[in-house]
Design a protein around this motif. Structure first.
Motif, PDB file in Angstrom:
ATOM      1  N   PRO A 129     -39.507 -27.731  65.276  1.00 39.28           N
ATOM      2  CA  PRO A 129     -38.132 -27.944  65.774  1.00 39.28           C
ATOM      3  C   PRO A 129     -37.342 -28.948  64.937  1.00 39.28           C
ATOM      4  N   TYR A 130     -38.002 -29.988  64.452  1.00 41.06           N
ATOM      5  CA  TYR A 130     -37.315 -30.984  63.626  1.00 41.06           C
ATOM      6  C   TYR A 130     -36.987 -30.417  62.245  1.00 41.06           C
ATOM      7  N   LEU A 131     -37.938 -29.700  61.663  1.00 41.29           N
ATOM      8  CA  LEU A 131     -37.688 -29.101  60.355  1.00 41.29           C
ATOM      9  C   LEU A 131     -36.568 -28.063  60.452  1.00 41.29           C
ATOM     10  N   GLN A 132     -36.594 -27.258  61.513  1.00 45.31           N
ATOM     11  CA  GLN A 132     -35.581 -26.220  61.687  1.00 45.31           C
ATOM     12  C   GLN A 132     -34.201 -26.814  61.947  1.00 45.31           C
ATOM     13  N   SER A 133     -34.155 -27.933  62.637  1.00 44.13           N
ATOM     14  CA  SER A 133     -32.850 -28.559  62.882  1.00 44.13           C
ATOM     15  C   SER A 133     -32.224 -29.046  61.581  1.00 44.13           C
ATOM     16  N   ASP A 134     -33.055 -29.273  60.571  1.00 39.83           N
ATOM     17  CA  ASP A 134     -32.574 -29.694  59.259  1.00 39.83           C
ATOM     18  C   ASP A 134     -32.463 -28.526  58.271  1.00 39.83           C
ATOM     19  N   GLY A 135     -32.609 -27.293  58.760  1.00 41.30           N
ATOM     20  CA  GLY A 135     -32.431 -26.135  57.898  1.00 41.30           C
ATOM     21  C   GLY A 135     -33.668 -25.693  57.147  1.00 41.30           C
ATOM     22  N   GLY A 136     -34.828 -26.104  57.610  1.00 41.56           N
ATOM     23  CA  GLY A 136     -36.066 -25.715  56.940  1.00 41.56           C
ATOM     24  C   GLY A 136     -37.114 -25.252  57.917  1.00 41.56           C
ATOM     25  N   ASP A 137     -38.309 -25.097  57.429  1.00 42.62           N
ATOM     26  CA  ASP A 137     -39.428 -24.682  58.263  1.00 42.62           C
ATOM     27  C   ASP A 137     -40.708 -24.899  57.481  1.00 42.62           C
ATOM     28  N   LEU A 138     -41.803 -24.506  58.104  1.00 35.26           N
ATOM     29  CA  LEU A 138     -43.123 -24.697  57.537  1.00 35.26           C
ATOM     30  C   LEU A 138     -43.934 -23.451  57.845  1.00 35.26           C
ATOM     31  N   HIS A 139     -44.553 -22.878  56.835  1.00 33.58           N
ATOM     32  CA  HIS A 139     -45.386 -21.687  57.012  1.00 33.58           C
ATOM     33  C   HIS A 139     -46.816 -22.057  56.637  1.00 33.58           C
ATOM     34  N   VAL A 140     -47.767 -21.721  57.495  1.00 32.52           N
ATOM     35  CA  VAL A 140     -49.176 -21.990  57.212  1.00 32.52           C
ATOM     36  C   VAL A 140     -49.704 -20.875  56.325  1.00 32.52           C
ATOM     37  N   LEU A 141     -50.225 -21.257  55.159  1.00 33.48           N
ATOM     38  CA  LEU A 141     -50.792 -20.285  54.227  1.00 33.48           C
ATOM     39  C   LEU A 141     -52.277 -20.078  54.464  1.00 33.48           C
ATOM     40  N   GLY A 142     -52.955 -21.114  54.953  1.00 36.01           N
ATOM     41  CA  GLY A 142     -54.384 -20.961  55.171  1.00 36.01           C
ATOM     42  C   GLY A 142     -55.034 -22.208  55.717  1.00 36.01           C
ATOM     43  N   LEU A 143     -56.231 -22.020  56.198  1.00 32.85           N
ATOM     44  CA  LEU A 143     -57.068 -23.103  56.711  1.00 32.85           C
ATOM     45  C   LEU A 143     -58.453 -22.890  56.129  1.00 32.85           C
ATOM     46  N   THR A 144     -58.858 -23.825  55.277  1.00 32.54           N
ATOM     47  CA  THR A 144     -60.155 -23.739  54.631  1.00 32.54           C
ATOM     48  C   THR A 144     -60.875 -25.056  54.837  1.00 32.54           C
ATOM     49  N   GLY A 145     -61.945 -25.035  55.610  1.00 35.69           N
ATOM     50  CA  GLY A 145     -62.657 -26.272  55.915  1.00 35.69           C
ATOM     51  C   GLY A 145     -61.725 -27.234  56.612  1.00 35.69           C
ATOM     52  N   ASN A 146     -61.554 -28.420  56.021  1.00 42.23           N
ATOM     53  CA  ASN A 146     -60.660 -29.433  56.595  1.00 42.23           C
ATOM     54  C   ASN A 146     -59.322 -29.500  55.866  1.00 42.23           C
ATOM     55  N   GLN A 147     -58.968 -28.440  55.163  1.00 49.13           N
ATOM     56  CA  GLN A 147     -57.688 -28.402  54.460  1.00 49.13           C
ATOM     57  C   GLN A 147     -56.776 -27.340  55.062  1.00 49.13           C
TER      58      GLN A 147
END
Length: 186
Positions: A129-147
């Motif tokens: 919600p905070y990123l979108q209010s500033d005109g952006g976003d976040l997309h998860v590309l993957g989860l590998t182990g602890n990364q």
């Protein structure tokens, strides 16, 4: 045809967020870093045809356009308005196209799928919600182990604070769920 309701500045001086009366998509994010990536998307292709446009991101009823820093925003906004007004609203899209556009994360074990679901819940409720209010976003590309590998979209993609402070804040928040998690921006 979407009409622009307002244009907001973002923390990234080279990006503007265009708020629209009608949605362009049904919860599907469209993010392009260049014209080649935008092939097949009529709106994004038309926006990249405008000189100085360097990134296009849209979802639902808003669109973020990033420029190369060489254009005057007043003039550029007028040029951007033309293809935005000509774009079809989401109601004109077929359900099949929406489902085909949904991004998927690589095959995960049931345990890692649950971990990712828990992470996505925090991202959806406390970060996006905070990123979108500033005109952006976040997309998860993957989860590998602890990364956890993420990709910033829209205004966040080229914002100087996204890689430093914002990334650290996201990692700090997610570490309340998984203390050893490392968030990497790709």
């Amino acid at each position: 045809m979407p009409k622009i309701v307002d244009i907001d500045e973002t923390p990234n001086p080279n990006a503007r967020k265009f708020l629209l009366r009608e949605p362009l998509s049904w919860g599907i994010a469209h993010s392009y870093d260049n014209a080649q990536q935008a092939q097949g998307d009529a709106l994004a292709s038309a926006l990249f045809a405008i000189p100085h446009v360097s990134n296009v991101f849209y979802i639902d009823s808003w669109l973020t356009v990033t420029q190369d820093g060489q254009a005057n925003w007043d003039k550029l906004a007028r040029e951007i308005a033309i293809p935005v007004r000509a774009a079809p609203a989401a109601s004109a899209q077929s359900a099949a196209a929406v489902f085909a556009a949904r991004a998927t994360v690589a095959e995960l074990s049931p345990e890692d799928r649950q971990r990712l679901d828990d992470i996505e819940l925090i991202l959806d409720q406390q970060i996006r919600p905070y990123l979108q209010s500033d005109g952006g976003d976040l997309h998860v590309l993957g989860l590998t182990g602890n990364q956890l590998i993420v990709h910033y979209q829209g205004a966040c993609g080229t914002c100087p604070s996204a890689i430093s402070g914002t990334l650290q804040g996201i990692e700090s928040r997610l570490r309340t769920l998984e203390p050893d998690l490392e968030v990497i921006a790709a």
